[in-house]
Enzyme design. Structure first.
Site, mmCIF file in Angstrom:
data_model
loop_
_atom_site.group_PDB
_atom_site.id
_atom_site.type_symbol
_atom_site.label_atom_id
_atom_site.label_comp_id
_atom_site.label_asym_id
_atom_site.label_seq_id
_atom_site.Cartn_x
_atom_site.Cartn_y
_atom_site.Cartn_z
ATOM 1 N N CYS A 2 0.849 -1.184 0.000
ATOM 2 C CA CYS A 2 0.000 0.000 0.000
ATOM 3 C C CYS A 2 0.884 1.233 0.000
ATOM 4 O O CYS A 2 2.104 1.147 0.061
ATOM 5 C CB CYS A 2 -0.892 0.021 1.238
ATOM 6 S SG CYS A 2 -1.938 -1.435 1.408
ATOM 7 N N ARG A 49 -4.779 1.987 -1.069
ATOM 8 C CA ARG A 49 -4.875 0.572 -0.750
ATOM 9 C C ARG A 49 -4.771 -0.354 -1.955
ATOM 10 O O ARG A 49 -5.432 -0.151 -2.967
ATOM 11 C CB ARG A 49 -6.207 0.286 -0.036
ATOM 12 C CG ARG A 49 -6.259 -1.181 0.409
ATOM 13 C CD ARG A 49 -7.495 -1.510 1.192
ATOM 14 N NE ARG A 49 -7.360 -2.857 1.712
ATOM 15 C CZ ARG A 49 -8.339 -3.722 1.872
ATOM 16 N NH1 ARG A 49 -9.570 -3.374 1.579
ATOM 17 N NH2 ARG A 49 -8.106 -4.925 2.350
ATOM 18 N N LEU A 50 -3.935 -1.370 -1.809
ATOM 19 C CA LEU A 50 -3.970 -2.539 -2.679
ATOM 20 C C LEU A 50 -4.567 -3.651 -1.828
ATOM 21 O O LEU A 50 -3.960 -4.091 -0.850
ATOM 22 C CB LEU A 50 -2.565 -2.934 -3.154
ATOM 23 C CG LEU A 50 -2.512 -4.192 -4.029
ATOM 24 C CD1 LEU A 50 -3.158 -3.930 -5.383
ATOM 25 C CD2 LEU A 50 -1.080 -4.658 -4.234
ATOM 26 N N ALA A 51 -5.775 -4.076 -2.157
ATOM 27 C CA ALA A 51 -6.498 -5.033 -1.306
ATOM 28 C C ALA A 51 -6.000 -6.447 -1.552
ATOM 29 O O ALA A 51 -6.294 -7.047 -2.576
ATOM 30 C CB ALA A 51 -8.001 -4.943 -1.584
ATOM 31 N N VAL A 52 -5.222 -6.973 -0.590
ATOM 32 C CA VAL A 52 -4.700 -8.332 -0.694
ATOM 33 C C VAL A 52 -5.347 -9.235 0.348
ATOM 34 O O VAL A 52 -5.591 -10.406 0.112
ATOM 35 C CB VAL A 52 -3.152 -8.328 -0.558
ATOM 36 C CG1 VAL A 52 -2.598 -9.745 -0.494
ATOM 37 C CG2 VAL A 52 -2.533 -7.594 -1.742
ATOM 38 N N VAL A 53 -5.639 -8.688 1.539
ATOM 39 C CA VAL A 53 -6.391 -9.446 2.551
ATOM 40 C C VAL A 53 -7.543 -8.575 3.060
ATOM 41 O O VAL A 53 -7.476 -7.355 3.021
ATOM 42 C CB VAL A 53 -5.505 -9.883 3.751
ATOM 43 C CG1 VAL A 53 -4.441 -10.864 3.304
ATOM 44 C CG2 VAL A 53 -4.858 -8.691 4.431
ATOM 45 N N ASN A 75 2.068 -0.420 5.920
ATOM 46 C CA ASN A 75 2.266 -1.055 4.621
ATOM 47 C C ASN A 75 3.087 -2.307 4.884
ATOM 48 O O ASN A 75 4.189 -2.222 5.415
ATOM 49 C CB ASN A 75 3.030 -0.087 3.702
ATOM 50 C CG ASN A 75 3.489 -0.747 2.416
ATOM 51 O OD1 ASN A 75 2.902 -1.729 1.962
ATOM 52 N ND2 ASN A 75 4.536 -0.211 1.828
ATOM 53 N N GLY A 76 2.527 -3.462 4.573
ATOM 54 C CA GLY A 76 3.299 -4.681 4.796
ATOM 55 C C GLY A 76 2.427 -5.905 4.952
ATOM 56 O O GLY A 76 1.219 -5.867 4.712
ATOM 57 N N GLU A 77 3.070 -6.975 5.350
ATOM 58 C CA GLU A 77 2.367 -8.228 5.663
ATOM 59 C C GLU A 77 2.991 -8.798 6.927
ATOM 60 O O GLU A 77 4.212 -8.920 7.022
ATOM 61 C CB GLU A 77 2.521 -9.282 4.544
ATOM 62 C CG GLU A 77 1.995 -8.857 3.194
ATOM 63 C CD GLU A 77 3.011 -8.056 2.431
ATOM 64 O OE1 GLU A 77 4.179 -8.476 2.339
ATOM 65 O OE2 GLU A 77 2.655 -6.980 1.930
ATOM 66 N N ASP A 97 -4.091 -8.533 8.781
ATOM 67 C CA ASP A 97 -2.936 -8.999 9.558
ATOM 68 C C ASP A 97 -2.321 -7.891 10.406
ATOM 69 O O ASP A 97 -1.845 -8.134 11.516
ATOM 70 C CB ASP A 97 -1.880 -9.602 8.624
ATOM 71 C CG ASP A 97 -1.555 -8.712 7.434
ATOM 72 O OD1 ASP A 97 -0.468 -8.115 7.434
ATOM 73 O OD2 ASP A 97 -2.380 -8.605 6.510
ATOM 74 N N ILE A 288 11.574 -11.967 -18.504
ATOM 75 C CA ILE A 288 11.727 -10.877 -19.477
ATOM 76 C C ILE A 288 13.128 -10.920 -20.085
ATOM 77 O O ILE A 288 14.095 -11.314 -19.432
ATOM 78 C CB ILE A 288 11.468 -9.492 -18.830
ATOM 79 C CG1 ILE A 288 11.491 -8.395 -19.911
ATOM 80 C CG2 ILE A 288 12.463 -9.183 -17.711
ATOM 81 C CD1 ILE A 288 10.903 -7.071 -19.481
ATOM 82 N N THR A 337 23.919 0.463 -11.348
ATOM 83 C CA THR A 337 23.450 -0.921 -11.496
ATOM 84 C C THR A 337 21.966 -1.060 -11.149
ATOM 85 O O THR A 337 21.260 -1.871 -11.733
ATOM 86 C CB THR A 337 24.321 -1.897 -10.677
ATOM 87 O OG1 THR A 337 24.020 -3.222 -11.072
ATOM 88 C CG2 THR A 337 24.112 -1.738 -9.185
ATOM 89 N N ARG A 340 20.006 0.124 -14.271
ATOM 90 C CA ARG A 340 20.099 -0.896 -15.325
ATOM 91 C C ARG A 340 19.165 -2.071 -15.062
ATOM 92 O O ARG A 340 18.420 -2.511 -15.934
ATOM 93 C CB ARG A 340 21.526 -1.434 -15.396
ATOM 94 C CG ARG A 340 22.530 -0.539 -16.034
ATOM 95 C CD ARG A 340 23.898 -1.230 -15.955
ATOM 96 N NE ARG A 340 24.977 -0.362 -16.367
ATOM 97 C CZ ARG A 340 26.259 -0.648 -16.158
ATOM 98 N NH1 ARG A 340 26.591 -1.767 -15.548
ATOM 99 N NH2 ARG A 340 27.193 0.175 -16.570
ATOM 100 N N GLY A 364 13.312 -13.368 -6.056
ATOM 101 C CA GLY A 364 14.492 -13.943 -5.411
ATOM 102 C C GLY A 364 15.445 -12.954 -4.776
ATOM 103 O O GLY A 364 16.584 -13.302 -4.463
#
Length: 561
Positions: A2, A49-53, A75-77, A97, A288, A337, A340, A364
């Site tokens: 968020c 808001r990005l509604a994830v839960v 903002n987080g989980e 959460d 990509i 870097t 890039r 990753g």
């Protein structure tokens, strides 16, 4: 993922100040709210808001009936919110959460709150009963947080710096916007005027320390000892646990897949965990690259092996070059870097947002810093110095790879999850003897590869694929991405401009036309803010003039072998 924003003690009209909060609207495309604080007319919260839960009760600032004096914007989980509920008998009012932050604070104060959270977070907590404001950020700064604090007590806080740089303030001096340090919390006193005074800034967790929340982890005590089989088994257990806990989402999960070791391990373990949890939809993986890039070929191999619904995004050099300005604006940095590598990640994130319904994206990041994945680790003078370098890199992740990963995905309203930076996994890996963690037989990340050798999760040629920087792997073997960029920029920057670069930009002066060009774009959007980047990312122990792995003598491509 968020966008959070808050002001305390604003002398200017809040309706004007609130325009700054719109600069981070991309972080939360689903809903938006401003809320003034009762009794403090010059204090307010802004939330994208990005509604994830919890689609129904997930709006912020979060307030619950039990604690009417607490206001939380975060903002987080928090992956262990259910375990904490069970441990302490908390009664939640929502399915969010982050609500656990209110209960932990009420139970044991801010120190215990920050230390007991297993997850990624940046938050602003207001306690109107005790007139306190608290800021906190997770150990590695996976979730961003910036603040500005003037001498007279005006405080602005935001997920990205761009939401603070145009704030109006009565002071003639322009207060400094700076990143909030990862692994820290700050306590501020709130005056009746709405202004604040900083009381203390406390480091609550270091990457080497086993986190306090281990007491309520889903994985029991691990076998001790440093014999190789025990260590390999513990690495597998903790990594699989790191992926499993991050499956917490009500939106579709996807995974970035470059075909390198790190993203391939994440994708393989993720798909395995999704099957075990009976998640009904197939895992979408995303690669990509330009035509004939080694990343595309390797990712294709991994996707076929694990059975994911694989998407390839092929881009041309012109498209990448055209994205440079948008990327630097999103990143808020001019590091060579980082810029890039961000172009490919920005373009693949754009594709995911437009063409698919995946929103929660695994990646990753963090593995190279933790497991000595960079080519230059082969040149480390000793295992002990290599171990120290790991810790330095992890502490600075928020300035480089974690910054890149957050901003390029958040720019397109996606939420990133990075299991390699799990607190328990990293603290265990860093506790291992230094000589166990160094490159062996000319291969970096040897211990990590060994740990999964008998798992059949990945094809052997992927598990033992040499390091390829993301910004290099997306281009063909014939011409590196950084060479393509340099050829274009060479035409954009005159020689005499570069000669006078140190005069124009005395802090972190550009040494190449490429770095000059990035700095020019950065200064256009963020004039005078060059201190946000303390130094350029460069390899150590080698005489490097460029951060690309392909410029180092040790670099070997699969095509040359």
């Amino acid at each position: 993922m968020c966008g959070i924003w808050a002001l305390f003690g604003s002398d200017e009209c809040l309706s004007v100040q609130c325009l700054s909060a719109m600069k981070i609207a991309h972080r939360g495309p689903d809903a938006f709210r401003f809320e003034n604080v009762n009794g403090f007319t010059n204090c307010c919260f802004g939330f994208h808001r990005l509604a994830v839960v919890d689609q129904l009760y997930g709006m912020q600032p979060i307030r619950v009936k039990k604690f009417p004096y607490l206001w939380l914007c975060y903002n987080g989980e928090i992956y262990n919110f259910k375990q904490l509920q069970k441990q302490f008998g908390f009664e939640y009012q929502t399915l969010v959460d982050g609500e656990v932050i209110l209960h932990l604070y009420n139970r044991g104060g801010i120190e215990q709150t920050a230390s007991m959270l297993d997850g990624v977070f940046a938050f602003i907590l207001l306690d109107t009963a005790n007139r306190k404001v608290f800021l906190a950020r997770d150990t590695y700064g996976v979730r961003p947080l910036f603040k500005v604090l003037s001498d007279d007590g005006f405080l602005g806080v935001c997920s990205e710096a761009k939401g603070l740089i145009n704030l109006k303030h009565s002071s003639s001096l322009c207060p400094k916007v700076e990143p909030f340090l990862p692994g820290h919390y700050e306590v501020l006193d709130l005056k009746p005027s709405g202004k604040v005074v900083s009381v203390e800034l406390v480091k609550f967790h270091s990457c080497k320390d086993e986190p306090l929340h281990v007491v309520c982890d889903t994985v029991e005590t691990l076998p001790s000892g440093f014999d190789l089989e025990t260590v390999k088994s513990n690495i597998r257990i903790l990594f699989e646990n790191a992926v499993r806990k991050r499956l917490m989402a009500h939106r579709r999960i996807g995974c970035l897949l470059s075909g390198g070791l790190d993203s391939s391990l994440v994708a393989a373990v993720l798909l395995k965990q999704m099957k075990e949890m009976n998640i009904s939809y197939p895992l979408q993986t995303f690669a990509i690259g330009m035509e004939n890039s080694p990343d595309l070929a390797a990712a294709r191999k991994v996707a076929a092996h694990i059975g994911s619904d694989h998407h390839e995004v092929i881009f041309h050099s012109e498209e990448g070059i055209q994205a440079i300005e948008d990327v630097i604006f999103s990143l808020e940095t001019y590091d060579i870097t980082t810029v890039r590598a961000s172009i490919g990640m920005y373009l693949v994130s754009k594709y995911i947002r437009k063409k698919t319904d995946s929103v929660v994206i695994f990646s990753g990041e963090g593995s190279d810093e933790l497991t000595q994945g960079y080519i230059y680790f082969h040149k480390a003078p000793s295992p002990e110095e290599a171990a120290e370098e790991c810790e330095r890199l992890l502490k600075e992740l928020y300035l480089f790879d974690v910054l890149r990963a957050d901003r390029t995905t958040a720019a397109h309203g996606l939420e990133l999850r990075v299991p390699f930076l799990d607190h328990r996994f990293t603290s265990y890996y860093l506790s291992l003897p230094a000589e166990l963690r160094i490159p062996k037989n000319g291969i970096e990340k040897y211990l990590l590869r060994q740990s999964f050798e008998d798992s059949n999760l990945l094809p052997k040629e992927i598990l033992w694929r040499p390091k390829e920087a993301f910004s290099d792997g997306i281009a063909s073997m014939k011409k590196s991405w950084f060479t393509i960029l340099q050829d274009y920029i060479d035409q954009q920057v005159d020689d005499h401009l570069l000669e006078k670069a140190a005069e124009k930009y005395p802090f972190n002066p550009p040494k190449t036309k490429e770095s000059y060009y990035y700095r020019q774009v950065f200064e256009k959007h963020y004039p005078g803010r060059s201190s946000w980047l303390p130094h350029y990312w460069m390899p150590r122990w080698v005489k490097a003039t460029d951060p690309s792995a392909r410029t180092l003598k040790h670099y070997k491509s699969a095509a040359q072998e």
